[in-house]
Write a protein that holds these residues in place. Structure first.
Motif, PDB file in Angstrom:
ATOM      1  N   VAL A 103     -12.298 -27.666  15.331  1.00 56.04           N
ATOM      2  CA  VAL A 103     -11.708 -28.961  15.652  1.00 56.04           C
ATOM      3  C   VAL A 103     -12.116 -29.420  17.046  1.00 56.04           C
ATOM      4  O   VAL A 103     -12.167 -30.627  17.318  1.00 56.04           O
ATOM      5  N   PHE A 104     -12.428 -28.498  17.935  1.00 54.56           N
ATOM      6  CA  PHE A 104     -12.886 -28.918  19.254  1.00 54.56           C
ATOM      7  C   PHE A 104     -14.153 -29.764  19.149  1.00 54.56           C
ATOM      8  O   PHE A 104     -14.372 -30.678  19.937  1.00 54.56           O
ATOM      9  N   LEU A 105     -14.988 -29.461  18.153  1.00 58.55           N
ATOM     10  CA  LEU A 105     -16.226 -30.216  17.959  1.00 58.55           C
ATOM     11  C   LEU A 105     -16.037 -31.458  17.108  1.00 58.55           C
ATOM     12  O   LEU A 105     -16.669 -32.485  17.346  1.00 58.55           O
ATOM     13  N   HIS A 360     -11.660 -27.057  32.117  1.00 62.98           N
ATOM     14  CA  HIS A 360     -12.783 -27.879  31.652  1.00 62.98           C
ATOM     15  C   HIS A 360     -12.593 -28.281  30.191  1.00 62.98           C
ATOM     16  O   HIS A 360     -12.577 -29.475  29.870  1.00 62.98           O
ATOM     17  N   GLU A 361     -12.444 -27.303  29.297  1.00 64.41           N
ATOM     18  CA  GLU A 361     -12.270 -27.613  27.882  1.00 64.41           C
ATOM     19  C   GLU A 361     -10.987 -28.418  27.653  1.00 64.41           C
ATOM     20  O   GLU A 361     -10.936 -29.311  26.807  1.00 64.41           O
ATOM     21  N   GLY A 362      -9.944 -28.096  28.423  1.00 66.77           N
ATOM     22  CA  GLY A 362      -8.702 -28.844  28.290  1.00 66.77           C
ATOM     23  C   GLY A 362      -8.855 -30.317  28.601  1.00 66.77           C
ATOM     24  O   GLY A 362      -8.107 -31.154  28.081  1.00 66.77           O
ATOM     25  N   SER A 363      -9.836 -30.669  29.422  1.00 69.56           N
ATOM     26  CA  SER A 363     -10.024 -32.078  29.758  1.00 69.56           C
ATOM     27  C   SER A 363     -10.506 -32.883  28.561  1.00 69.56           C
ATOM     28  O   SER A 363     -10.213 -34.077  28.457  1.00 69.56           O
ATOM     29  N   GLU A 364     -11.240 -32.258  27.636  1.00 71.83           N
ATOM     30  CA  GLU A 364     -11.610 -32.980  26.417  1.00 71.83           C
ATOM     31  C   GLU A 364     -10.375 -33.260  25.568  1.00 71.83           C
ATOM     32  O   GLU A 364     -10.190 -34.373  25.061  1.00 71.83           O
ATOM     33  N   VAL A 365      -9.524 -32.240  25.431  1.00 73.69           N
ATOM     34  CA  VAL A 365      -8.318 -32.392  24.611  1.00 73.69           C
ATOM     35  C   VAL A 365      -7.423 -33.490  25.183  1.00 73.69           C
ATOM     36  O   VAL A 365      -6.817 -34.276  24.436  1.00 73.69           O
ATOM     37  N   LEU A 366      -7.341 -33.587  26.504  1.00 75.09           N
ATOM     38  CA  LEU A 366      -6.563 -34.647  27.139  1.00 75.09           C
ATOM     39  C   LEU A 366      -7.291 -35.986  27.111  1.00 75.09           C
ATOM     40  O   LEU A 366      -6.670 -37.049  26.959  1.00 75.09           O
ATOM     41  N   GLY A 367      -8.596 -35.938  27.278  1.00 77.59           N
ATOM     42  CA  GLY A 367      -9.361 -37.165  27.459  1.00 77.59           C
ATOM     43  C   GLY A 367      -9.557 -37.988  26.207  1.00 77.59           C
ATOM     44  O   GLY A 367      -9.504 -39.227  26.249  1.00 77.59           O
ATOM     45  N   VAL A 368      -9.793 -37.335  25.078  1.00 72.30           N
ATOM     46  CA  VAL A 368     -10.105 -38.084  23.854  1.00 72.30           C
ATOM     47  C   VAL A 368      -8.974 -39.032  23.443  1.00 72.30           C
ATOM     48  O   VAL A 368      -9.227 -40.218  23.174  1.00 72.30           O
ATOM     49  N   PRO A 369      -7.710 -38.587  23.394  1.00 71.59           N
ATOM     50  CA  PRO A 369      -6.649 -39.550  23.051  1.00 71.59           C
ATOM     51  C   PRO A 369      -6.506 -40.674  24.080  1.00 71.59           C
ATOM     52  O   PRO A 369      -6.256 -41.829  23.707  1.00 71.59           O
TER      53      PRO A 369
END
Length: 380
Positions: A103-105, A360-369
């Motif tokens: 799901v990260f991808l 770093h990876e957490g920033s994608e999870v926060l950033g996309v929404p």
């Protein structure tokens, strides 16, 4: 200036489309995203996904193929604006949006599609089912692969009763942050007669390798094992494209001179990490370290091309630079340097360590929404 290879009669031509997964309802998308800690708050529709294989050009301009993920909302809307999302660094061919169920991808594409956009996520060259090895951080070929996927997706969408409008919202994470800026720059310069850049919102990019990212690799600011990983990938990928050292032994210490062979797309990230030294000082020869800290010649020119995503143009569309404080991979100085040359506000996402413990990876999870909400506001 980053420029996409000029279009020909075949670039962007659809080769095949393979149906992947259907999430029939919003609740199904919610379940998939929350399993990987993505906020489902912008979800409205179910989603269907496909893998597209399409014609493009390789890093030297020769014809090749690439693959990518397309996600469409299950709704009655015929006309859709498109979000193009560039994924972060991957080493293994199978770890790409169109070939992975991680799901990260795939989460970004699901999020944007469930919000009502058409979503495309290029695998880039050499990843997914594309031939050859991946030219990591080669922004021109990332741009071309992204643009040609848009063209293929436009043709494919018609078969599903959808029409892609001219507006493209570009985003991406880490490596994909540079790819998003490269795509927006190419669209602004008229690289395609139909698509135009409506906005660009990169997340946690390494926008300044020479002045920010490379110096930080030699400090505690970057996680030491990951510093070894990124350094090796950089040297191997740039040597393939630009011939920056005579032989691996010139830059890698024994017993690490065989590391380049692991970056061929057939080895997983875990295999590569397991073969790396714990620190960058164990990895590099004095010549290798000097090359990184004081680049010259072909290497300096290649780095300047990567860093040009923030320096060689003035965007005529809305831009926001998203980041998380304390990023231990793409250090925050990258965003600061980009902001100093690109007239764009920085957006502090806060910190989320829930995804494997890394900011770093957490920033994608926060950033996309957050970016989905911004794109929705702009598209009204």
């Amino acid at each position: 200036m980053v420029a996409a290879t000029p279009a020909t009669a075949v670039t962007g031509q659809l080769v095949s489309a393979t149906a992947l997964r259907t999430y029939p309802t919003r609740s199904d998308v919610d379940a998939a995203l929350t399993a990987d800690k993505f906020d489902p708050g912008t979800n409205h529709f179910g989603v269907r996904t496909w893998r597209l294989v399409y014609r493009t050009t390789d890093a030297s301009g020769a014809p090749t193929t690439a693959s990518g993920l397309v996600a469409l909302p299950i709704n009655d809307r015929r006309k859709l604006s498109t979000v193009s999302f560039g994924h972060g660094t991957e080493i293994f061919k199978g770890d790409a949006p169109s070939t992975s169920e991680d799901v990260f991808l795939i989460g970004p594409a699901l999020t944007f599609a469930s919000a009502g956009f058409a979503a495309v996520a290029p695998d880039y060259l050499g990843l997914g089912v594309g031939p050859g090895v991946h030219p990591w951080m080669d922004v021109p070929s990332e741009t071309t692969a992204s643009l040609d996927l848009l063209r293929a997706a436009r043709d494919f969408a018609r078969t599903e009763g959808k029409v892609l409008t001219r507006d493209v919202y570009a985003s991406g994470f880490s490596q994909g942050a540079s790819a998003a800026l490269g795509l927006a720059q190419a669209l602004q310069s008229g690289a395609d007669p139909w698509f135009r850049a409506a906005a660009v919102a990169p997340i946690s990019g390494a926008y300044d390798f020479r002045r920010a990212e490379i110096p930080a690799l030699f400090t505690p600011e970057v996680h030491p094992v990951l510093a070894s990983a990124y350094t090796t990938y950089l040297l191997v990928a740039f040597d393939r494209l630009h011939d920056i050292y005579p032989a691996p032994g010139d830059v890698f210490r024994k017993p690490y001179v065989g590391l380049p062979a692991l970056f061929d797309g057939t080895h997983t990230g875990q295999e590569v990490i397991g073969a790396l030294p714990a620190t960058i000082d164990e990895l590099l020869t004095p010549r290798g370290k000097a090359m990184l800290l004081h680049p010259t010649g072909r290497f300096a020119r290649a780095l300047a091309e990567v860093d040009s995503v923030c320096t060689d143009w003035t965007p005529r569309m809305p831009v926001r630079l998203y980041y998380s404080p304390g990023d231990e991979e793409a250090v925050n100085a990258n965003t600061d340097h980009c902001r100093s040359t690109l007239p764009a506000p920085k957006v502090d996402l806060g910190v989320n360590r829930d995804y494997n413990g890394f900011v770093h990876e957490g920033s994608e999870v926060l950033g996309v929404p957050a970016i989905t909400r911004w794109f929705l506001q702009l598209s009204v």
